[in-house]
Scaffold this active site. Sequence first.
Site, PDB file in Angstrom:
ATOM      1  N   ASP A 282       4.737   8.424   8.600  1.00  0.00           N
ATOM      2  CA  ASP A 282       4.113   7.133   8.343  1.00  0.00           C
ATOM      3  C   ASP A 282       4.054   6.995   6.821  1.00  0.00           C
ATOM      4  OD1 ASP A 282       2.851   4.689   8.501  1.00  0.00           O
ATOM      5  OD2 ASP A 282       1.352   5.341   9.956  1.00  0.00           O
ATOM      6  N   TRP A 283       3.875   5.774   6.338  1.00  0.00           N
ATOM      7  CA  TRP A 283       4.001   5.526   4.895  1.00  0.00           C
ATOM      8  C   TRP A 283       2.930   6.309   4.119  1.00  0.00           C
ATOM      9  CZ3 TRP A 283       7.633   4.187   7.611  1.00  0.00           C
ATOM     10  CH2 TRP A 283       8.686   3.369   7.192  1.00  0.00           C
TER      11      TRP A 283
END
Length: 764
Positions: A282-283
């Site tokens: 995930d970012w």
Amino acid sequence: MVISLSTAGALLLPVLQVCAQGYTNVSEVPYYGQSPPVYPTPEGTGGANPAWRSAYTRARSLVTQMTLEERVNVTRGHTGLCVGNSGNVSRLGVPALCFSDAPDGIRGQEFVSAFPAQITVGSTFDRGLMYQYGKALGQEYRGKGINVALLPVGSPLGRLARGGRAWEGFGADPYLSGAGMGAVVDGVQGQGVIGQAKHWLLYEQEYRRLPGSEGESISSNVDDRTLHELYAFPFMDALHAGVASVMCSYNRANNSYASQNSKLLNGVLKTELGFQGFVTSDWTAQQAGVASANAGLDLTMPDGGYWGDNLTEAVRNGSVSETRVNDMVTRILAAWFHLNQDQGYPEVGVYNYNVQHPIIDVQDDHASLIREIGAAGTVLVKNVNGTLPLKAPRFLNIYGYDAKLPDSPWTTPSRYGGGYDVNFDWHTFNGTLVTGGGSGSNTPPYIISPFQALQDRVIRDRGTLRWDFDSVNPTIYANAEACLVFINAYASESFDRTTLTDTFSDQLVQNVATNCSNTIVVIHSAGIRVVDAWIDHPNVTAVVYALLPGQESGNAIADVLYGDVSPSGRLPFTVAKNESDYGELLNSTVSSGPFPQSNFTEGLYIDYRHFDLYNITPRFEFGYGLSYSTFSYSNLTVSAISGVNMTEYPPATTVVTQGGQPALWEVLFNITVTITNTGSVAAAEVPQLYIGIPTAPERQMRGFDRVHILCEGHATVTFPLTRRDLSVWDVVAQKWKLQGGSYPLWVGASSRDVKVTGSLKVAS
Ligand SMILES: *[C@@H]1O[C@H](CO)[C@@H](O)[C@H](O)[C@H]1NC(C)=O
Ligand SMILES: *[C@@H]1O[C@H](CO)[C@@H](O)[C@H](O)[C@H]1NC(C)=O
Ligand SMILES: *[C@@H]1O[C@H](CO)[C@@H](O)[C@H](O)[C@H]1NC(C)=O
Ligand SMILES: *[C@@H]1O[C@H](CO)[C@@H](O)[C@H](O)[C@H]1NC(C)=O
Ligand SMILES: *[C@@H]1O[C@H](CO)[C@@H](O)[C@H](O)[C@H]1NC(C)=O
Ligand SMILES: *[C@@H]1O[C@H](CO)[C@@H](O)[C@H](O)[C@H]1NC(C)=O
Ligand SMILES: *[C@@H]1O[C@H](CO)[C@@H](O)[C@H](O)[C@H]1NC(C)=O
Ligand SMILES: *[C@@H]1O[C@H](CO)[C@@H](O)[C@H](O)[C@H]1NC(C)=O
Ligand SMILES: *[C@@H]1O[C@H](CO)[C@@H](O)[C@H](O)[C@H]1NC(C)=O
Ligand SMILES: *[C@@H]1O[C@H](CO)[C@@H](O)[C@H](O)[C@H]1NC(C)=O
Ligand SMILES: *[C@@H]1O[C@H](CO)[C@@H](O)[C@H](O)[C@H]1NC(C)=O
Ligand SMILES: *[C@@H]1O[C@H](CO)[C@@H](O)[C@H](O)[C@H]1NC(C)=O
């Protein structure tokens, strides 16, 4: 260069404890709060799937021509026009892949559709619509040249009533969520777009999801059986459908970051479930370089994270094997080949909002599908004496902030629904709520407000309208035939909810009801909304949960209110009478200190299983929803499928296919029931099958369907039951185990409204 080993060190500690307790075989550890080590990462091969194998052959031949720097470049993100952009190798024709949100429509772009959120798709209980949804999303992502669509969402599952992102999923049941995951992956990847199932795994709260000044992220601690039967279960369907990428979550899972959790990535995902695609962080979820590489992460986003030159260095000094880096790149390129994106994929057509750019209109006629899903996902929960459908009223009062368009919804450039800001703490959204906030928020090209759609109807009927969107105690025009009150319940990524109700809206409904004997309430909600402040008010004659319907919101609700569509939506969660009825499953865990812990001590008992276990009567149970017609259920039949293997464990096989042992997906029994429309209108019904697996929670949904039946007509519905549907996860054998004995069966119109019963028998 220094490679961060701090969290990798933390990962090792539980292992030593495990050894000290005398375990010698980690796969036999019934771990809880400890994540056993599983190394090395299995190399992707394509498994038993010929198309995947051919993609691997092509990917490998490219990878062997790449320098180490080029290979490392493909495993990291770069700043670019898309939400995520991987590295390119132009001399070999490897493009930068474009990654984009959101699960309910491309975010931040123009001439794209705003689809209903997944919670509304879940509430349709319609696999066909789930597939159509994925297909339409896939068409739009492809049209914009986006290679990887960050969807669908299977975690959060909805463990917590106040979870900030539960609305991004299909609902608080693994079978429902799995059906949605599988169908959407089929739809989106059928268009040649790589789906990215997220968030792997155990991402059930926003509070302390990220590390910060207070310490590390929350650790979701779950036992092995619950991990499999509840939280990994929906992802199995996405994998079985062929999903080519998976996004790992922010949180820690059993005290190891999801982005470097070798048990979850190398073990469950890539070994047990045979995953052939690539894992993206995930970012900013990556927390260490070497540890994440060796634990099975394949791509870091949105920038170099702990990789880039550091990963090159780690390979040179032997901390990460070249084989591992080759496998990362091979997995990424194999996914690209597998979806045939090397064969004429559209150019990236993603732009910044503040520059002039070409029009790339990908909306097609998706508005009609959006309207259909919006209406099909609308849940009617109260309807006294046939208040609804409306009968061509000539005079309506319309109240509430949710009936109108918001003044200025674009709180961040181009995003509807706002979000992220923890200090925001909105309980409601001032304007009609069509999606929630944060990265799951979409960007509508337009919005049909409830007011606009109702006004169109009233104009057609040569009627009169009176409205007040702001007042908490509006003027009631006594000559009106009904008072429609529109309220909402807001939720967003980055913070959990602090209430499942709000004072303003409750007072508004009560004030209207005090003066209007035909008060109809419509709730647009990003998840659960409790209604006990006024649900039994005698003047509240009808109540509808319209959840998060997307851009065609007003048309969809008007279709249901006016009876063009008979409601068949079902609640994809339990609505309690009191918030405290959710017990430990109400709030996020706020345990403090540098290593916060959230023990999922309830195990399998979330949502309706919790209410069943503690014998708590909900206001509206999971699966509940009314119709404009009535139905009778009869003739439950059970047929064992002949010729399938009903051994206790799946027949031993070394064959690796995505989704786990192939035998798990074999249908062992078909259950059928006959449904007859006994009412006066043609309508859809949503029969649900609940089963009792010996030694498991008493009732779990393992089948549903949505069938349209004409007046006096009938339909036979089949619920196929696979080996997985009937099995429990045996933590000692580390296999799905079919239970010998008798399985009770309940088929009905909700998790509590049982109409016919039966049982099936598995020989022990
Ligand atoms: C890495 O990828 C970026 C973005 O596509 C590109 O600009 C850059 O030239 C690449 N670097 C190398 C060493 O290949
Ligand atoms: C790919 O990399 C090259 C340099 O190697 C660069 O010129 C080009 O703009 C990059 N393309 C994309 C789409 O990033
Ligand atoms: C590499 O590691 C250093 C030191 O931990 C860090 O500052 C840097 O951001 C890392 N990432 C890249 C892409 O170099
Ligand atoms: C509904 O109908 C019943 C039976 O006709 C009647 O007793 C009751 O008052 C009605 N309720 C409302 C709210 O109109
Ligand atoms: C919504 O915004 C309007 C201004 O446009 C304001 O008058 C109204 O009080 C707000 N309503 C709520 C419920 O916050
Ligand atoms: C839930 O959190 C609220 C604060 O947001 C707190 O007042 C309440 O006591 C908590 N309830 C439970 C059951 O933990
Ligand atoms: C219901 O509405 C009628 C008509 O306005 C009103 O007279 C009555 O008091 C209301 N009932 C309640 C319980 O508020
Ligand atoms: C969580 O469970 C672990 C293992 O059983 C226990 O040691 C710990 O105290 C629990 N933590 C909390 C906050 O309940
Ligand atoms: C009951 O269902 C079975 C299987 O669909 C069918 O063969 C049978 O005719 C049905 N019996 C009745 C009485 O409807
Ligand atoms: C069923 O599985 C068992 C265990 O793997 C195997 O011995 C048996 O031959 C299988 N039977 C059939 C019919 O496939
Ligand atoms: C079981 O149901 C499936 C799906 O509806 C159907 O394709 C299959 O033919 C059925 N098998 C038997 C033996 O009834
Ligand atoms: C560990 O246990 C599993 C399941 O019981 C078994 O299949 C495996 O052979 C064992 N491994 C070792 C090294 O003993």
